[in-house]
Write an enzyme that holds these catalytic residues in place. Structure first.
Site, PDB file in Angstrom:
ATOM      1  N   ARG A 175       0.840  -1.420   0.057  1.00 52.91           N
ATOM      2  CA  ARG A 175       0.123  -0.065   0.076  1.00 52.91           C
ATOM      3  C   ARG A 175       0.890   1.361  -0.170  1.00 52.91           C
ATOM      4  NH1 ARG A 175      -3.161  -3.880   1.694  1.00 52.91           N
ATOM      5  NH2 ARG A 175      -1.035  -4.334   2.508  1.00 52.91           N
ATOM      6  N   THR A 176       1.798   1.277   0.753  1.00 54.85           N
ATOM      7  CA  THR A 176       2.579   2.544   0.785  1.00 54.85           C
ATOM      8  C   THR A 176       3.089   2.847  -0.378  1.00 54.85           C
ATOM      9  OG1 THR A 176       2.770   2.075   3.168  1.00 54.85           O
ATOM     10  CG2 THR A 176       4.175   3.868   2.445  1.00 54.85           C
ATOM     11  N   ARG A 220      11.547   3.678   3.013  1.00 50.25           N
ATOM     12  CA  ARG A 220      11.220   2.718   3.900  1.00 50.25           C
ATOM     13  C   ARG A 220      12.079   1.909   4.123  1.00 50.25           C
ATOM     14  NH1 ARG A 220       5.782  -0.948   4.461  1.00 50.25           N
ATOM     15  NH2 ARG A 220       5.096   1.026   4.891  1.00 50.25           N
ATOM     16  N   HIS A 230       5.874   5.980  11.488  1.00 61.71           N
ATOM     17  CA  HIS A 230       5.328   5.853  10.124  1.00 61.71           C
ATOM     18  C   HIS A 230       4.627   6.926   9.943  1.00 61.71           C
ATOM     19  CE1 HIS A 230       3.582   4.204   6.434  1.00 61.71           C
ATOM     20  NE2 HIS A 230       3.272   3.073   6.987  1.00 61.71           N
ATOM     21  N   LYS A 277      27.853  -4.245  -3.019  1.00 57.28           N
ATOM     22  CA  LYS A 277      29.442  -3.976  -3.149  1.00 57.28           C
ATOM     23  C   LYS A 277      29.963  -3.291  -2.077  1.00 57.28           C
ATOM     24  CE  LYS A 277      28.882  -2.965  -8.049  1.00 57.28           C
ATOM     25  NZ  LYS A 277      29.046  -1.823  -8.959  1.00 57.28           N
TER      26      LYS A 277
HETATM   27  C1  NCD Z   1       1.936  -0.998   8.123  1.00 55.37           C
HETATM   28  C2  NCD Z   1       3.238  -0.753   8.322  1.00 55.37           C
HETATM   29  O1  NCD Z   1       4.021  -1.056   7.205  1.00 55.37           O
HETATM   30  O2  NCD Z   1       3.700  -0.392   9.345  1.00 55.37           O
HETATM   31  N1  NCD Z   1       1.545  -0.884   7.011  1.00 55.37           N
HETATM   32  C3  NCD Z   1       1.396  -0.030   6.066  1.00 55.37           C
HETATM   33  O3  NCD Z   1       2.330   0.766   5.803  1.00 55.37           O
HETATM   34  N2  NCD Z   1      -0.067   0.378   5.620  1.00 55.37           N
HETATM   35  C4  NCD Z   1       1.246  -1.930   9.225  1.00 55.37           C
HETATM   36  C5  NCD Z   1       1.969  -3.290   9.087  1.00 55.37           C
HETATM   37  O4  NCD Z   1       2.829  -3.681   8.450  1.00 55.37           O
HETATM   38  O5  NCD Z   1       1.147  -4.052  10.033  1.00 55.37           O
END
Ligand code: NCD
Length: 332
Positions: free
Chosen positions: A64-65, A114, A147, A93
């Site tokens: 999703r993100t 991320r 997050h 490397k």
């Molecule tokens: C969450 C995350 O990655 O922290 N998911 C997200 O970004 N929508 C929640 C999760 O992974 O449980």
């Protein structure tokens, strides 16, 4: 200068935002959603950042993100490049992550990242700030730590849900699950602290209780919160329930004791206990903790929450790249 007019260089942690910013941000997202209703509006958005490029550095799994950021870039005409596995970059490397990200910054105007390393986004932002080309960093999830963009989309979803019910002020929020390692609940709790009179009920087994640093921060912010294992008592008084999964990717091999998590599952049979207007949320991905049979209930907001993620990320990118005032022009 008011907060909403102040430029933002990086999005790193949810507690960098204040209440005027959140109000402005929800208003900005609403305006963007309105533009989605017409071809003219969408074409206008398409042209807004067509001269910009973004790097999606996602070395921790994401559906999703990643897709909502990629779609947000597409909506704004931003061109994207991506790394989804550090094994395909020169990190393999022996290049340091600092050097790798500094390299990306040479080619793009924005880095969305991320990683599984807490604090890494802050460190890279500090490294880039010392360079001639300090491009913005957006933290799209940093290990069990933060997050912030999820917290913004969650707030937007709650603000919309409680529009006719006096807003978030004075409401009771119940957060359920692996609260120890769940970064979504950490980031969201810190934003809920900005709404007077909220009460947070943290529901989890002993093993997954919120960390001491989070409780200390909430106490400092004078947030009314309790920790309990009494799942059904909590859901019965909730104005919103935020379900989360067990974050077992952070388990250290050999150290894990089995945890009875099933008593924290929200099932269809619980629905009669909930308030009539209770808002049910989940950041996804879900497992057994949220019964799919609940999807049909009008109180389930998680699919809408997911789509709100895309619109709030459009809003965020316009803010970070300094074109948000082109959205909120009075004639639009
Ligand atoms: C969450 C995350 O990655 O922290 N998911 C997200 O970004 N929508 C929640 C999760 O992974 O449980």
């Amino acid at each position: 200068m008011t907060t909403e007019n102040k430029p933002i260089q990086h999005i790193l942690n949810s507690d960098q935002f204040d209440r005027p910013f959140l109000d402005y941000f929800c208003h900005l997202t609403d305006a963007i959603r309105k533009m989605d209703k017409t071809k003219e509006g969408l074409m206008y958005l398409q042209g807004l950042l067509a001269h910009r490029r973004a790097m999606l550095y996602f070395t921790q799994p994401s559906t999703r993100t990643f897709l909502s950021f990629q779609s947000a870039c597409q909506i704004l005409g931003v061109k994207t490049s991506e790394i989804r596995d550090s094994a395909t970059s020169s990190e393999r490397k022996g290049e340091s992550i600092d050097d790798s990200l500094r390299t990306f910054s040479s080619y793009v105007d924005l880095i969305i990242m991320r990683t599984s390393t807490p604090g890494l986004c802050d460190r890279i932002a500090a490294v880039l700030d010392k360079t001639d080309r300090p491009v913005p960093i957006i933290n799209a999830g940093s290990g069990p730590d933060q997050h912030p963009t999820q917290a913004l989309l969650d707030i937007y979803t709650l603000v919309r849900s409680f529009k006719k019910e006096g807003g978030l002020e004075g409401k009771t929020f119940v957060m359920v699950g692996d609260l120890k390692r769940g970064r979504t609940i950490r980031s969201l709790s810190l934003l809920l602290a900005l709404y007077p009179g909220v009460k947070i009920i943290f529901v989890s087994p002993q093993e997954y209780k919120i960390t001491e640093d989070l409780s200390a921060r909430l106490i400092k912010k004078k947030v009314n919160f309790v920790e309990t294992e009494a799942f059904t008592d909590a859901i019965a008084v909730a104005d919103a329930i935020y379900m989360t999964r067990v974050q077992d990717e952070y388990d250290v091999t050999g150290e894990v004791k089995p945890v009875d998590y099933e008593r924290f599952h929200l099932k269809k049979s619980h629905l009669h206990m909930l308030k009539e207007n209770c808002v049910i949320m989940h950041p996804f991905p879900r497992r057994g903790e949220l019964d799919v049979a609940i999807d049909e209930d009008p109180r389930a907001r998680y699919w809408r929450q997911e789509r709100n993620g895309m619109w709030t990320r459009v809003a965020l990118i316009t803010k970070v790249l300094g074109v948000d005032h082109h959205i909120l022009m009075p004639e639009l």
